[in-house]
Design a protein around this motif. Structure first.
Motif, mmCIF file in Angstrom:
data_model
loop_
_atom_site.group_PDB
_atom_site.id
_atom_site.type_symbol
_atom_site.label_atom_id
_atom_site.label_comp_id
_atom_site.label_asym_id
_atom_site.label_seq_id
_atom_site.Cartn_x
_atom_site.Cartn_y
_atom_site.Cartn_z
ATOM 1 N N ASN B 286 47.127 38.482 43.761
ATOM 2 C CA ASN B 286 48.151 37.547 44.227
ATOM 3 C C ASN B 286 49.359 37.532 43.312
ATOM 4 O O ASN B 286 50.499 37.450 43.766
ATOM 5 N N TYR B 287 49.095 37.610 42.018
ATOM 6 C CA TYR B 287 50.182 37.567 41.054
ATOM 7 C C TYR B 287 51.120 38.737 41.286
ATOM 8 O O TYR B 287 52.341 38.584 41.310
ATOM 9 N N LEU B 291 54.965 38.708 42.346
ATOM 10 C CA LEU B 291 55.920 39.368 41.456
ATOM 11 C C LEU B 291 56.835 40.313 42.240
ATOM 12 O O LEU B 291 58.006 40.453 41.937
ATOM 13 N N ARG B 292 56.258 40.920 43.275
ATOM 14 C CA ARG B 292 57.041 41.888 44.052
ATOM 15 C C ARG B 292 57.895 41.220 45.115
ATOM 16 O O ARG B 292 58.761 41.851 45.707
ATOM 17 N N ASP B 293 57.624 39.958 45.411
ATOM 18 C CA ASP B 293 58.364 39.257 46.445
ATOM 19 C C ASP B 293 59.853 39.246 46.099
ATOM 20 O O ASP B 293 60.243 38.837 45.012
ATOM 21 N N ILE B 604 60.527 32.705 54.022
ATOM 22 C CA ILE B 604 60.135 32.844 52.621
ATOM 23 C C ILE B 604 58.703 32.376 52.479
ATOM 24 O O ILE B 604 58.213 31.634 53.326
ATOM 25 N N ALA B 605 58.065 32.826 51.428
ATOM 26 C CA ALA B 605 56.666 32.483 51.160
ATOM 27 C C ALA B 605 56.350 31.048 51.549
ATOM 28 O O ALA B 605 56.866 30.106 50.977
ATOM 29 N N VAL B 611 48.774 35.856 51.416
ATOM 30 C CA VAL B 611 49.856 36.621 50.802
ATOM 31 C C VAL B 611 50.217 37.877 51.579
ATOM 32 O O VAL B 611 51.386 38.184 51.772
ATOM 33 N N GLU B 612 49.209 38.576 52.081
ATOM 34 C CA GLU B 612 49.490 39.836 52.779
ATOM 35 C C GLU B 612 50.413 39.611 53.967
ATOM 36 O O GLU B 612 51.399 40.299 54.156
ATOM 37 N N LYS B 613 50.087 38.571 54.746
ATOM 38 C CA LYS B 613 50.866 38.271 55.942
ATOM 39 C C LYS B 613 52.301 37.968 55.558
ATOM 40 O O LYS B 613 53.244 38.504 56.120
#
Lengths: 420, 633
Positions: B286-287, B291-293, B604-605, B611-613
């Motif tokens: 998840n981290y 981080l890549r978001d 946005i998140a 997370v994948e979705k």
């Protein structure tokens, strides 16, 4: 007077044998202490025991060299050697690296040299030289002062390098001074002072002073007819009481925090088993778990890798205690007692004062190391990191003790050529 | 001279006595005392670390925000791990035989004799199944630990996270050893000492079958663990939750402070994420995706992003100039669309002219504050521009601008205020005047302040001249202790009498000025809109406010990146939060809906969405290019 044709002639083979046995037992125990299944050869140079083999070979070469050199050399060059090592000690401030908080190491290529170790025999030589000078009387205050200076100089430098343990070793020379005529009262005073220091930290001041005054009164009653003795006793009591009070000051304001903790742990005042008390407790468990006959060679569980720290250097005695049990402890302490007894015996048969004084110095230094090192592993002495002579891993320590002892053996083999 | 032959005996007797005393002691330790000898039958003493539970965290109303959940670490002592059914063990803990070999070798390379971590954070179920059969696996044992859990998916930035301690720390601090957990960010980091408690250690004897045989010497050497201290935060959980709801699908931050104490009521950094994501075995995965978001959800904008303060800085200028006696409530300056008049820069929007001080705040006139700034910098009182500038710089520092507020949060930035040296270098010594740096007067140019600083300024204005260092902890431990430094008043260095006109101006901003659409019935809100110029894209929408006007309870700063005017997004969000906090109700459902559903940036998140979705959605979304959003000064 006999000619000395062979350097091996007149050598005291008992001392050489004791030395050899101790070094070999030490080596085997270092092997057991840090035994690594993947490097099971005792000569594997990647491991402490492989390196120790090199140190031992080096020590043998050193011993031979010492025996080859003319016996007159040592007394003649005592002061020069002393000066050289004092300079070397001072130079460590410039070239040293920080090893575990103390600065007493010099790097020479891949080797680390600890001049403090070598300062011991140099100081011993200088003291022997000075005290063997004609017309020296130990009772003179001048003699006492100069002796103290000879001993104090290296001790203070080493203390400044944060190596309290090695500095304290110089206190052991009090036995030498006593042998050469220092009043027995001073030796007694020193022993009483140490006892008072420890008592003052353990017992409440008021209680201790009460006991002191009580004792003084009993003594006064016993000698009440002699006025002079009463004065001595009263002033002794006053000094003792003053000391009790000053202990608090020394303890709180002079000693550094880690030294205080070590003393506290020793006296059982502070049971911090994760911190300072950890080493002592672990080493006691290791030794205690050995039982009468021990767990057997390489079967120790407590000393290996995890529980006991510094298991090949300062805490090597744990391995002896764990794997060889009480019988092992008995043998090691017995060997040391035999060595000390033999050194004193040999020292007493010397014609030259120099050789005798030097011999007592050797015995005192070895005794002090033995007392502190084994004492700390069984909780009878504070944890001050000094090695067990001939046993602990490390080149500086092994070599310095070899030099110390073999100079004495050389002096002894040379004794018959000296005219009194 | 041979003194006395008796002395050699004395010395030898002393030597021998010590030897005998030692042997007696050794005999006692090794032979008499059975507690040590018990180990001689090849039993092994094992040190079991007793991990204390980390302190719990509550909000200001006593609502539980952070608690602990037990998990179990499987430990291995490689030398003892012999003759066991490795396949069965692998099956029980769900790893492959290759993984087993790899883990085993890793542990062995660390130490064959010392226990190290084999598999971390087994669930309660796995642990239950394993515990029954643990006797079959010599060399393995289980250590209980705890993980953080969050009942509400909020305030991830504020809480921070805990992780394995770095070797750089274990080397310096003997409390920590490899594999321990330590607060890495947020209050988990700044209150690490209080939260962690004290570790205990138990010594137990185990036999060759890895079974505990009881404590060593009846637990004489054991130490009990002491649980960490609980924290009561000043955060209002409900307000925080609502703030994060309103900021969904936007990039920016909300910081609200109680002026009378400096307590932070909510601290939102958007995009936010569920703090539960950074816990447990899925943490690393998840981290990495966080981080890549591209919207950088891990970046704590509320205290680390710096924006030009924009028009909210005009309030500061109005106060400083009054204190300097270069500005009076009746002072009027003309504005014909810019400074200097007639198309100069900065430009101004159309409004009536000339304006007095109060109206200048309501209308947020750029020209007016260019004149004000000039009056301070070109003041004859000072020998040179540089001297006047130095005074100005010192004055704004008293507002907490350009200094690091000594808050209890880690990584609080100080923002940026240009220095004399900077301008000397840029323009040449003595070559710059008020006109060259005029944009500072309206909060643009080289000025940069964080949302936390912004909120703090408003809290100080609400207090009419002083602030308490903003902090998030209300009370520590059972004694409800609060560090003394948070009770100290910091003065703006502005007399009380100069505030009324500024506060009146702020009131008219909401009553009839730029934020008139956000009026709340029955509450007098004093606000100021702002628009931070953004050379890289659409301007940032900013809004600061406090309420009620008298005896204020909340001061708030909202910034919404790339959303245009302050009145469009930032002001309504602040208004809704103020209403929620003061009245616990929402009377304007249409505004609430518009804000909640407003999407400034594409999807946005969202907290709770796996997370994948979430990643897929962000990649698909068109709209504003990534480059424009990621830049936050």
């Amino acid at each position: 007077m006999r000619d000395q044709k062979n350097i091996l002639q007149n050598i005291d083979w008992v001392l050489v044998a004791l030395f050899s046995v101790m070094v070999l037992i030490g080596w085997v125990n270092i092997y057991a202490a840090v035994y690594n299944e993947e490097h099971s050869s005792i000569f594997d140079l990647s491991q402490s025991y492989g390196k120790q083999a090199l140190w031992i070979i080096g020590a043998c070469i050193l011993a031979l060299m010492i025996l080859v050199i003319d016996g007159k050399f040592y007394a003649a060059f005592s002061y020069a050697i002393y000066v050289v090592f004092i300079l070397l000690l001072i130079s460590t401030f410039a070239f040293s690296r920080d090893v575990k908080g103390s600065f007493g190491w010099i790097d020479i290529g891949a080797f680390k040299l600890q001049p403090a170790e070598f300062a011991k025999f140099a100081t011993n030589m200088a003291l022997a030289k000075y005290l063997s000078t004609l017309d020296i009387r130990m009772q003179d205050s001048r003699t006492k002062l100069i002796s103290t200076l000879i001993l104090g100089l290296p001790a203070v430098i080493i203390l400044l390098q944060n190596d309290t343990g090695s500095a304290l070793v110089f206190a052991s020379f009090i036995f030498v001074l006593y042998r050469e005529g220092l009043s027995g009262n001073i030796l007694l005073l020193a022993l009483v002072s140490v006892a008072l220091f420890i008592l003052a930290l353990l017992v409440k001041n008021s209680t201790l002073i009460g006991i002191l005054i009580g004792l003084a009164l009993v003594f006064i009653l016993m000698v009440r007819k002699n006025k002079r003795n009463i004065i001595v006793i009263v002033s002794g009591a006053i000094i003792a009481i003053g000391m009790v009070y000053s202990v608090d000051y020394v303890y709180n304001d002079v000693l550094q925090a880690h030294q205080r903790t070590r003393i506290d742990v020793l006296l059982g005042k502070e049971l911090d088993l994760k911190g300072a008390g950890y080493n002592v407790n672990q080493s006691k468990i290791a030794i205690g778990s050995g039982g009468l006959f021990g767990k057997g060679f390489l079967q120790g569980t407590q000393t290996k890798y995890d529980f006991v720290p510094e298991q090949s250097t300062d805490f090597i005695f744990c391995t002896v205690g764990e794997e060889w049990g009480f019988m092992g402890s008995l043998v090691v302490i017995g060997l040391f007692m035999a060595l000390l007894g033999r050194i004193i015996f040999v020292a007493e048969r010397q014609r030259s004062q120099y050789s005798r004084i030097y011999g007592y110095g050797v015995a005192s230094i070895i005794f002090f190391h033995l007392m502190i090192n084994i004492g700390m592993t069984i909780g009878l002495a504070p944890v001050i990191g000094i090695p067990l002579p001939f046993f602990s891993y490390g080149g500086s320590s092994l070599w310095s003790f070899t030099i110390l002892l073999f100079i004495f053996i050389k002096l002894d083999s040379y004794r018959l050529q000296i005219l009194r | 001279m041979n003194v006395s032959s008796g002395r050699n005996s004395v010395i030898f007797i002393i030597f021998i006595s010590v030897g005998i005393i030692y042997l007696i002691r050794l005999f006692y330790l090794q032979v008499v005392d059975q507690s040590y000898t018990a180990s001689a039958t090849n039993n092994v003493m094992r040190l079991i670390t007793d991990y204390p539970s980390r302190g719990l965290i509550y909000d200001r109303k006593g609502e539980l925000l952070v608690y602990n959940e037990p998990v179990y670490d499987l430990m291995i002592t490689p030398r003892q791990a012999k003759n066991l059914d490795t396949l069965e063990l692998c099956r029980l803990i769900g790893i492959s035989i290759e993984e087993y070999v790899e883990k085993f070798n890793k542990a062995k390379s660390y130490s064959a004799y010392k226990a190290s971590l084999f598999e971390k954070q087994l669930s309660v179920e796995t642990y239950a199944a394993l515990q029954e059969k643990l006797y079959k696996f010599p060399g393995f044992y289980v250590e209980a630990r705890t993980l953080r859990k969050y009942p509400l998916p909020i305030a991830a930035h504020l809480f921070g996270y805990i992780g394995e301690v770095d070797t750089s720390i274990t080397r310096q601090d003997s409390y920590y050893k490899d594999g321990d957990y330590i607060g890495k960010s947020g209050i988990e980091k700044s209150y690490e000492k209080e939260l962690r408690g004290r570790r205990g250690v138990r010594r137990v004897m185990v036999d060759v079958f890895n079974r505990e045989k009881g404590s060593f010497q009846n637990g004489k050497y054991d130490t009990a663990s002491v649980a960490g201290e609980n924290l009561k935060l000043s955060i209002d959980g409900e307000l925080q939750f609502y703030g994060e709801q309103l900021m969904r699908n936007k990039v920016g931050s909300v910081v609200a402070i109680e002026p009378s104490t400096g307590e932070i009521l909510c601290m939102v950094s958007s995009p936010a994420y569920d703090p539960n994501l950074l816990v447990g075995r899925t943490r690393t995965k998840n981290y990495l995706s966080l981080l890549r978001d591209p919207y950088k959800p891990l970046f704590n904008r509320s205290q680390m992003a710096t924006y030009p303060p924009g028009s909210t800085f005009k309030l500061v200028m109005a106060l400083i100039a009054q204190q300097e006696q270069t500005l009076f409530p009746s002072t009027r300056y003309p504005c014909y669309g810019g400074y200097p008049p007639g198309g100069g820069r900065p430009k101004c929007h159309p409004h009536s002219s000339p304006l007095d001080l109060k109206a200048s705040i309501a209308q947020s006139c750029n020209s007016y504050y260019s004149y004000v700034f000039r009056s301070v910098i070109d003041n004859n009182k000072y020998k040179s521009t540089a001297d006047a500038f130095a005074f100005w710089r010192k004055s704004i520092e008293k507002f907490g601008i350009g200094i690091r507020l000594p808050s209890d949060l880690p990584n609080v930035l100080k923002g940026s205020v240009p220095s004399i040296e900077y301008y000397d270098k840029y323009f040449g010594k003595g070559q710059w005047r008020s006109s060259t740096i005029i944009s500072l007067g309206i909060g643009q140019g080289e000025l940069g302040i964080t949302p936390l600083q912004n909120a703090n300024i408003i809290a100080g204005i609400a207090n009419r001249g002083y602030y308490y260092t903003p902090h998030v902890v209300k009370a520590i431990g059972d004694e409800m202790y609060l560090p003394e430094e948070f009770r100290i008043r910091n003065s703006f260095g502005i007399d009380r009498k100069y505030f009324d006109i500024v506060v009146d101006g702020m009131e008219s901003v909401v009553e009839s000025g730029t934020a008139a659409s956000t009026r709340i019935k029955g509450i007098i809100v004093c606000g100021k809109t702002g628009t931070a110029q953004n050379p890289h894209g659409k301007d940032h929408s900013m809004y600061v406010a406090f309420a009620p006007k008298y005896n204020p309870k909340i001061a708030i700063a909202v910034s919404v990146e790339n959303s245009g005017f302050g009145s469009q997004w930032a002001a309504p969000i602040a208004s809704l939060l103020i209403e929620q906090y003061l009245t616990d109700t929402i009377t304007r459902p249409e505004m609430d809906k518009r804000m909640r559903e407003g999407v400034i940036l594409p999807e946005i998140a969202l907290p709770k969405v796996p997370v994948e979705k979430e990643k897929k959605i962000t990649q698909k979304s068109p709209a504003i290019p990534v480059k424009a959003i990621t830049r936050v000064n």
